[in-house]
Design a protein around this motif. Structure first.
Motif, PDB file in Angstrom:
ATOM      1  N   MET A  83       0.833  -1.200   0.000  1.00  0.00           N
ATOM      2  CA  MET A  83       0.000   0.000   0.000  1.00  0.00           C
ATOM      3  C   MET A  83       0.863   1.243   0.000  1.00  0.00           C
ATOM      4  O   MET A  83       1.975   1.248   0.505  1.00  0.00           O
ATOM      5  CB  MET A  83      -0.912   0.013   1.235  1.00  0.00           C
ATOM      6  N   ALA A  84       0.305   2.326  -0.529  1.00  0.00           N
ATOM      7  CA  ALA A  84       1.062   3.567  -0.593  1.00  0.00           C
ATOM      8  C   ALA A  84       1.416   4.080   0.786  1.00  0.00           C
ATOM      9  O   ALA A  84       2.426   4.734   0.986  1.00  0.00           O
ATOM     10  CB  ALA A  84       0.263   4.618  -1.370  1.00  0.00           C
ATOM     11  N   ALA A  85       0.562   3.783   1.741  1.00  0.00           N
ATOM     12  CA  ALA A  85       0.797   4.297   3.090  1.00  0.00           C
ATOM     13  C   ALA A  85       2.101   3.804   3.674  1.00  0.00           C
ATOM     14  O   ALA A  85       2.648   4.413   4.588  1.00  0.00           O
ATOM     15  CB  ALA A  85      -0.364   3.913   3.992  1.00  0.00           C
ATOM     16  N   ALA A  86       2.604   2.712   3.143  1.00  0.00           N
ATOM     17  CA  ALA A  86       3.833   2.143   3.702  1.00  0.00           C
ATOM     18  C   ALA A  86       5.023   3.054   3.529  1.00  0.00           C
ATOM     19  O   ALA A  86       6.012   2.927   4.235  1.00  0.00           O
ATOM     20  CB  ALA A  86       4.115   0.795   3.048  1.00  0.00           C
ATOM     21  N   LEU A 139       5.460   0.333 -14.222  1.00  0.00           N
ATOM     22  CA  LEU A 139       6.218   1.230 -13.343  1.00  0.00           C
ATOM     23  C   LEU A 139       7.187   2.113 -14.122  1.00  0.00           C
ATOM     24  O   LEU A 139       7.538   3.204 -13.661  1.00  0.00           O
ATOM     25  CB  LEU A 139       6.999   0.409 -12.301  1.00  0.00           C
ATOM     26  N   GLU A 140       7.615   1.661 -15.294  1.00  0.00           N
ATOM     27  CA  GLU A 140       8.627   2.414 -16.041  1.00  0.00           C
ATOM     28  C   GLU A 140       8.107   3.790 -16.454  1.00  0.00           C
ATOM     29  O   GLU A 140       8.832   4.781 -16.387  1.00  0.00           O
ATOM     30  CB  GLU A 140       9.091   1.632 -17.268  1.00  0.00           C
ATOM     31  N   VAL A 141       6.843   3.854 -16.883  1.00  0.00           N
ATOM     32  CA  VAL A 141       6.280   5.139 -17.310  1.00  0.00           C
ATOM     33  C   VAL A 141       6.287   6.130 -16.151  1.00  0.00           C
ATOM     34  O   VAL A 141       6.710   7.289 -16.300  1.00  0.00           O
ATOM     35  CB  VAL A 141       4.841   4.930 -17.830  1.00  0.00           C
ATOM     36  N   ILE A 142       5.860   5.671 -14.976  1.00  0.00           N
ATOM     37  CA  ILE A 142       5.845   6.553 -13.798  1.00  0.00           C
ATOM     38  C   ILE A 142       7.269   6.881 -13.385  1.00  0.00           C
ATOM     39  O   ILE A 142       7.593   8.025 -13.044  1.00  0.00           O
ATOM     40  CB  ILE A 142       5.100   5.874 -12.632  1.00  0.00           C
ATOM     41  N   GLY A 143       8.131   5.870 -13.428  1.00  0.00           N
ATOM     42  CA  GLY A 143       9.520   6.085 -13.023  1.00  0.00           C
ATOM     43  C   GLY A 143      10.218   7.125 -13.865  1.00  0.00           C
ATOM     44  O   GLY A 143      10.993   7.937 -13.355  1.00  0.00           O
ATOM     45  N   ARG A 144       9.957   7.113 -15.162  1.00  0.00           N
ATOM     46  CA  ARG A 144      10.606   8.111 -16.032  1.00  0.00           C
ATOM     47  C   ARG A 144      10.118   9.525 -15.709  1.00  0.00           C
ATOM     48  O   ARG A 144      10.873  10.490 -15.842  1.00  0.00           O
ATOM     49  CB  ARG A 144      10.365   7.762 -17.501  1.00  0.00           C
ATOM     50  N   GLU A 145       8.859   9.651 -15.262  1.00  0.00           N
ATOM     51  CA  GLU A 145       8.367  10.956 -14.831  1.00  0.00           C
ATOM     52  C   GLU A 145       9.051  11.393 -13.534  1.00  0.00           C
ATOM     53  O   GLU A 145       9.380  12.569 -13.346  1.00  0.00           O
ATOM     54  CB  GLU A 145       6.848  10.896 -14.632  1.00  0.00           C
ATOM     55  N   ILE A 146       9.266  10.438 -12.637  1.00  0.00           N
ATOM     56  CA  ILE A 146       9.996  10.752 -11.394  1.00  0.00           C
ATOM     57  C   ILE A 146      11.409  11.198 -11.719  1.00  0.00           C
ATOM     58  O   ILE A 146      11.912  12.184 -11.176  1.00  0.00           O
ATOM     59  CB  ILE A 146      10.012   9.520 -10.459  1.00  0.00           C
ATOM     60  N   SER A 189      12.427  -2.267  -4.841  1.00  0.00           N
ATOM     61  CA  SER A 189      11.658  -3.486  -4.588  1.00  0.00           C
ATOM     62  C   SER A 189      10.165  -3.228  -4.387  1.00  0.00           C
ATOM     63  O   SER A 189       9.433  -4.145  -4.017  1.00  0.00           O
ATOM     64  CB  SER A 189      12.208  -4.249  -3.365  1.00  0.00           C
ATOM     65  N   LYS A 190       9.688  -2.030  -4.606  1.00  0.00           N
ATOM     66  CA  LYS A 190       8.256  -1.738  -4.468  1.00  0.00           C
ATOM     67  C   LYS A 190       7.600  -1.851  -5.834  1.00  0.00           C
ATOM     68  O   LYS A 190       8.048  -1.254  -6.805  1.00  0.00           O
ATOM     69  CB  LYS A 190       8.049  -0.348  -3.871  1.00  0.00           C
ATOM     70  N   THR A 191       6.537  -2.630  -5.926  1.00  0.00           N
ATOM     71  CA  THR A 191       5.896  -2.908  -7.218  1.00  0.00           C
ATOM     72  C   THR A 191       4.467  -2.389  -7.287  1.00  0.00           C
ATOM     73  O   THR A 191       3.803  -2.588  -8.304  1.00  0.00           O
ATOM     74  CB  THR A 191       5.899  -4.422  -7.479  1.00  0.00           C
ATOM     75  N   ASP A 192       3.976  -1.741  -6.247  1.00  0.00           N
ATOM     76  CA  ASP A 192       2.622  -1.204  -6.252  1.00  0.00           C
ATOM     77  C   ASP A 192       2.593   0.114  -7.020  1.00  0.00           C
ATOM     78  O   ASP A 192       3.275   1.080  -6.660  1.00  0.00           O
ATOM     79  CB  ASP A 192       2.149  -0.991  -4.816  1.00  0.00           C
ATOM     80  N   VAL A 193       1.788   0.163  -8.100  1.00  0.00           N
ATOM     81  CA  VAL A 193       1.704   1.362  -8.935  1.00  0.00           C
ATOM     82  C   VAL A 193       1.279   2.573  -8.117  1.00  0.00           C
ATOM     83  O   VAL A 193       1.777   3.691  -8.325  1.00  0.00           O
ATOM     84  CB  VAL A 193       0.723   1.118 -10.107  1.00  0.00           C
ATOM     85  N   GLU A 194       0.378   2.367  -7.162  1.00  0.00           N
ATOM     86  CA  GLU A 194      -0.127   3.499  -6.386  1.00  0.00           C
ATOM     87  C   GLU A 194       0.971   4.122  -5.522  1.00  0.00           C
ATOM     88  O   GLU A 194       0.976   5.334  -5.299  1.00  0.00           O
ATOM     89  CB  GLU A 194      -1.298   3.040  -5.501  1.00  0.00           C
ATOM     90  N   VAL A 230       4.469   9.024  -4.843  1.00  0.00           N
ATOM     91  CA  VAL A 230       5.760   9.704  -4.856  1.00  0.00           C
ATOM     92  C   VAL A 230       5.808  10.745  -5.976  1.00  0.00           C
ATOM     93  O   VAL A 230       6.247  11.879  -5.789  1.00  0.00           O
ATOM     94  CB  VAL A 230       6.905   8.685  -5.022  1.00  0.00           C
ATOM     95  N   LEU A 231       5.329  10.358  -7.145  1.00  0.00           N
ATOM     96  CA  LEU A 231       5.350  11.261  -8.295  1.00  0.00           C
ATOM     97  C   LEU A 231       4.531  12.517  -8.032  1.00  0.00           C
ATOM     98  O   LEU A 231       4.943  13.628  -8.381  1.00  0.00           O
ATOM     99  CB  LEU A 231       4.815  10.527  -9.530  1.00  0.00           C
ATOM    100  N   ASN A 232       3.369  12.369  -7.404  1.00  0.00           N
ATOM    101  CA  ASN A 232       2.446  13.483  -7.242  1.00  0.00           C
ATOM    102  C   ASN A 232       2.626  14.245  -5.944  1.00  0.00           C
ATOM    103  O   ASN A 232       1.863  15.176  -5.668  1.00  0.00           O
ATOM    104  CB  ASN A 232       0.998  12.961  -7.323  1.00  0.00           C
TER     105      ASN A 232
END
Length: 1079
Positions: A1-4, A354-361, A381-386, A391-393
């Motif tokens: 979860m994102a909360a982590a 995750l790559e699309v989001i990662g490139r924005e980060i 090691s985090k694979t949750d898209v949310e 992090v991105l937002n």
């Protein structure tokens, strides 16, 4: 979860400590005993709870809203005062308990017997704090602070590394080649030293680029000497000069005088081409640079200095070539760096979403390597898209700061609340401070920053876990120098300063501003003499909790603090939890006012001249850490030391302590006791067995003759350096049976005192799976060899053992477990002083052994197939062995090799003092052997010497005959031949030696007996030892005249009669002639 990912606010963990304190029996009993209105305590609890909910929102908004930041600072200040008050109450409880015990009376309610507070004082203080807090509560709505914005802290551990290696560096090839081109070319600066500045913003990779260049193979070929010096903000010319000198010589310098340092450095660099890196330079004063570079001018033409700096003004002062401006990475390289740290294998292909989001980060990292690496580590090691989208937002991305990267601030934001406090605490240390894990953990513990959650973890273990989390998130990184420990990158340190705010302060030498009253943690640099004027600015901070001196420059070891200053500091700062007076040599005692420091948890008096501790120290009931390391004049501890029931760490390393008080059993929370080097200590207290929480006892280098009784009760012991067996008293060896958690290393001494070998069975070494290094030591002559063998048989350790040493074993042979293949983890084995053994055990089956030493086996005459063990034909014996040593084997005459070959990885062979050895055939082929040293083997046949294609160094010493050595390959780098009677046998050898020859001449040789008829054309260094007269030396010079070979360096040693050098020879010396140790 994102909360982590979200860690919670900085103050949340601190308020939780306050809630726990308010619920503690000491506080509740105090209010009941004083018949105070519980409403005051409840009101404090409710008020703090009412602000806790908005802390996450406030922490985020403080960055852009100064009013919120001021509100948080005032709240934190009030919380500190509440904590101080509650701590005083808890101290009063401890004080009363100790007084009750000392009077040996049972008092039902100790608060009614003696009250440490004046009537009405607690109520008045508490009401004042409540008034402040209620005012702050009223402001939170006006500031727009909302509840429920934050989320729970992270418990995720991210294992990353910050080590610099080329496989983890991207996009710097062009920059590297540009610097290399400048390094390897004439920059047109005449005979001067070229200075190449690398300029860029913090975190862009200036240091990384310099490291790439520094470790390039072409640098090693082009420059004879090189050194790396981290300069940082304090441009201390003496320190920098000393660091350069030690860097190029790789030797410690004992002088601290600038003139002498510069003269030595000038001599070392004279006509030698060198490369010097001055990393992280801030000072742009031309005068300072002009002084520093004086000795550097002696270097040979082509010498270079690389300077890394954030400031272009520094480059303008120092450079001799145009500045190299280091830019940000391009998007692709920045993505590669991020991906390496964000994905387990560095490959994002398995996670396309995750790559699309990662490139924005990565785009928002704006090409800064440190930001990309930090963010990659955060998401590793985090694979949750949310989680990635959060992090991105995150709004913190769009915030800017003059010196703090948003990405780094975001990494702090995601730290768990309790670790945020620990990180912020580091702000008081100077940049480039070398952090030691243990030191930092003890400081955190003293400040109450370690949260002991459910479970059996000790506070020290919790602190280590916090430290490791900070390392894993790249907030700490390895030092680039030779020091152990870790450092903070400048940007990370800036971040710590930002989040700590007004509560941490670094007192600089030229600091003229007053220290704010809110400051709780303060550090300063010791100087030779710390007088009153140095501390005048800090007395406003009357609630100071930490006063900590640090050492940056390598000043002379003697430091002094005025006694008046020490007294004023102790009287002024009554709320101190951490106090260090270490390395002040003039301190011989402590004033009684130190007893007023009722909050004190950490006291460091190491390397002072203190002779005794005053009895009042025993009233510091909260003390957890007491460091008396190298207080060499300290001979006794007060008998009342047992009152310090909260002490967890007591360090008496190299003190003159003669005995420990019997009252030491009162240290019921003691975890670590360091007695190493206490050479006057001959006996431990008889009641040591009562220290049931002890997990580390170091008694190395003492005069102890036995362990006290009931050592087996110390079931939590993990580290025990020595277990010493008495003759007829003290703990027997079977007491070790209760110490099942022992780990690391232990030496069991005086095994000759074990009467019944069945006691060794109860020691149960076989079950101690965490032990890695084990030493068995017997003293004296053995009366019953069979008894020794049976004893060692029962001392069978666990197969996890990595290093085994036996000294003085008296059996005629070793038990079967020694050398058994089940010990597959053994890497180091030494068998020493086995006087009755007639054979060596079969050791070739030890699959992992890398270093083997067989020493002092006077009964062994032959080593044959039994030495290699029962190995299969598919696997050679000693398959991992790299270093093999035989020494003092007085009757040994033959060593037969294994028929199928052995020692495939052997690199170094040493045979010393084996006077009857005539034959030593190791193997037909030793492909890895590089070094052979043979000393005192007068009968060893020439044909026995090993033949190996990779030997680069051979040392042969024998004062009774000549060596005849033939067929040495031309790649031999160094040959040392010692104490000859003549050198006729050397001549054919000289044709194949390629680089360095050392000849130790026999003391009885005539001056004319040394004759050099030829020298190899590639000779770099010739060392000749043992000349007794000028005639012999002049004869050597005349012989050198007739040779056409140029020698770079000639060294002449051990010439006691040589008072001066005088030669009339016409030899044109291009080398440096040295005369070390010649008087």
């Amino acid at each position: 979860m994102a909360a982590a990912l979200v860690g919670g606010s900085f103050l949340s963990a601190f308020l939780q400590v306050l809630f726990d304190r308010m619920a503690s029996p000491e506080i509740v009993d105090f209010f009941r005993g004083r018949k105070l209105d519980d409403g005051l305590l409840n009101k404090l609890n409710i008020t703090l709870n009412s602000v806790e909910g908005v802390l996450d929102d406030a922490e985020e908004k403080q960055i852009t809203k100064p009013a919120v930041k001021n509100w948080l600072n005032n709240l934190r200040d009030a919380a500190y005062e509440a904590d101080d008050l509650l701590d005083e109450i808890a101290y009063g409880a401890l004080q009363s308990k100790h007084e009750v015990v000392s009077r040996r009376k049972k008092v039902r309610n100790f608060f009614s017997s003696r009250n440490p507070f004046k009537k009405g004082l607690v109520e008045a203080k508490l009401e004042e704090i409540l008034e402040r807090l209620e005012y702050l509560v009223k402001q939170k709505d006006a500031l727009g602070l909302r509840e429920g914005i934050g989320e729970k802290p992270s418990t995720c551990k991210i294992q990353t590394t910050s080590l610099v290696d080329e496989s983890g560096i991207y996009g710097r090839d062009d920059d590297k080649e540009a610097i290399m081109k400048l390094l390897l070319s004439d920059d047109g600066n005449g005979n001067g030293v070229g200075v190449i500045p690398i300029v860029g913003m913090g975190g862009v990779g200036k240091t990384t680029l310099a490291q790439l260049v520094y470790n390039d193979g072409r640098v090693a070929e082009y420059f004879l000497l090189k050194a790396w010096v981290c300069v940082s903000e304090e441009f201390d010319v003496s320190k920098i000069t000393k660091d350069i000198l030690e860097g190029v010589t790789r030797k410690k310098s004992d002088t601290h005088i600038l003139n002498q340092l510069q003269l030595e450095l000038e001599e070392v660099l004279m006509e030698k081409k060198f490369l010097l890196i001055l990393d992280d330079v801030w000072n742009d004063q031309y005068a300072d640079w002009d002084i520093l570079r004086m000795p550097l001018k002696s270097g040979a033409k082509g010498s270079k200095i690389i300077v890394t700096t954030r400031n272009e003004s520094v480059a303008l002062v120092m450079r001799t070539v145009p500045t190299h401006n280091l830019k940000e990475l391009n998007a692709d390289h920045c993505w590669s760096l991020f991906a390496k740290h964000a994905f387990d294998d560095g490959n994002p292909n398995a996670h396309c979403d995750l790559e699309v989001i990662g490139r924005e980060i990565v785009r928002k990292c704006k090409g800064l390597p440190l930001a990309a690496k930090t963010m990659g580590g955060l998401l590793r090691s985090k694979t949750d898209v949310e989680e990635w989208k959060k992090v991105l937002n995150n709004k913190l991305w769009n915030l800017t700061s003059d010196s703090i990267l948003p990405a780094l601030r975001l990494s702090y934001h995601y730290l768990p609340s309790h670790i945020k406090q620990c990180f912020a605490y580091c702000a008081m240390f100077p940049k480039d401070y070398n952090f030691k894990k243990q030191e930092l953990v003890f400081l955190w513990m003293a400040e109450g920053l370690l949260v002991q959650s459910q479970g059996n973890k000790e506070l020290e273990e919790v602190g280590e876990e916090y430290f490791n989390i900070l390392v894993s998130r790249t907030l700490f990184q390895p030092s680039s120098g030779n020091q152990s420990g870790l450092v903070m990158h400048d940007l990370i340190h800036d971040l710590a300063i930002l989040v700590s705010g007004e509560f941490s302060f670094r007192l600089e030498a030229d600091n003229s501003c007053k220290v704010d009253r809110m400051v709780r943690h303060l550090s300063y640099t010791r100087t030779k003499h710390d007088a009153t004027d140095k501390f005048e600015a800090i007395y406003e901070a009357k609630f100071l909790r930490t006063l900590f001196p640090v050492e940056l420059s390598r000043l002379p070891p003697r430091k002094c603090m005025d006694n008046e200053v020490m007294q004023t500091l102790l009287l002024t700062f009554g709320h101190l939890r951490v106090l260090s007076l270490s390395h002040y040599n003039n301190i011989v005692g402590l004033p009684n006012c130190i007893g007023n420091l009722k909050h004190l948890r950490y006291l460091d008096l190491s390397s002072t001249s203190i002779e005794t501790l005053p009895e009042v120290v025993s009233s510091l009931y909260n003390l957890q850490t007491l460091i008396l390391h190298e207080c060499k004049y300290l001979a006794v501890l007060p008998d009342s030391i047992g009152n310090l029931s909260n002490v967890r760490y007591l360090n008496l390393f190299r003190t003159s302590i003669r005995r420990l008080p019997e009252s030491i059993d009162g240290l019921c929370n003691l975890r670590t006791l360091i007695l190493q080097g206490c050479r006057n200590l001959a006996q431990l207290p008889t009641n040591m067995g009562r220290l049931i929480h002890l997990n580390h006892l170091d008694i190395g280098e003492t005069k102890l003759q036995e362990m006290p009784l009931e050592m087996g009760r110390l079931t939590k012991l993990q580290k025990l350096t020595d277990f010493i067996l008495g003759k007829q008293s003290g703990s027997s060896i079977k007491e070790l049976g209760g110490l099942q958690d022992l780990r690391g290393q232990i030496c069991i001494r005086n095994l000759q005192n074990v009467v019944d070998t069945r006691d060794a069975v109860e020691a149960d070494l076989k079950a101690k799976k965490h032990l890695k290094m084990l030493t068995f030591r017997w003293n004296g002559e053995t009366e019953n060899p069979e008894h020794d063998k049976e004893l060692l048989e029962q001392l069978h350790p666990h197969t996890n053992l990595e290093c085994l040493y036996t000294v003085g074993y008296g059996g005629t042979e070793f038990p079967s477990w020694v050398g058994n293949s089940s010990f597959s983890n053994i890497v180091c084995l030494e068998l020493n002083g086995c006087k009755n053994c007639t054979s060596v055990p079969p050791l070739g089956q030890l699959a992992s052994i890398k270093q083997l030493s067989i020493i002092d086996f006077p009964g062994v005459t032959f080593i044959g197939q039994e030495f290699y063990g029962s190995c299969s034909s598919m696997k050679k014996p000693f398959g991992s062995l790299e270093i093999l040593v035989f020494e003092r084997m007085l009757q040994w005459h033959e060593w037969v090799s294994f028929k199928g070959g052995a020692f495939p990885l052997l690199q170094e062979l040493y045979i010393r003092e084996c006077p009857n050895l005539t034959k030593a055939v190791l193997s037909d082929h030793l492909p890895s052997l590089t070094t052979v040293k043979i000393v005192g083997c007068q009968k060893l046949l020439v044909a026995s010497l090993p033949s190996a294609p990779r030997i680069i160094e051979m040392r042969l010493y024998d004062d009774s005959r000549d060596w005849l050595i033939e067929n040495l390959h031309s790649g031999l780098y160094r040959l040392t031949i010692g104490t000859f009677q003549s050198l006729d046998s050397l001549y054919s050898l000289l044709e194949v030696i390629s680089n360095e020859i050392e000849i130790r001449v026999g003391w009885m040789m005539d001056a004319g007996s040394l004759q050099l008829k030829r020298l190899p054309s590639g000779l770099h260094r010739l060392s000749v030892h043992g000349f007794q007269s000028l005639d012999a030396l002049n004869l050597l010079m005349e012989q050198m005249d007739t040779l056409s070979v140029t020698v770079d360096e000639i060294e002449i040693e051990e010439c006691d009669a040589l008072r001066f050098f005088r030669s009339n020879s016409s030899y044109q010396w291009t080398s440096k002639v040295r005369f070390p140790y010649c008087t």
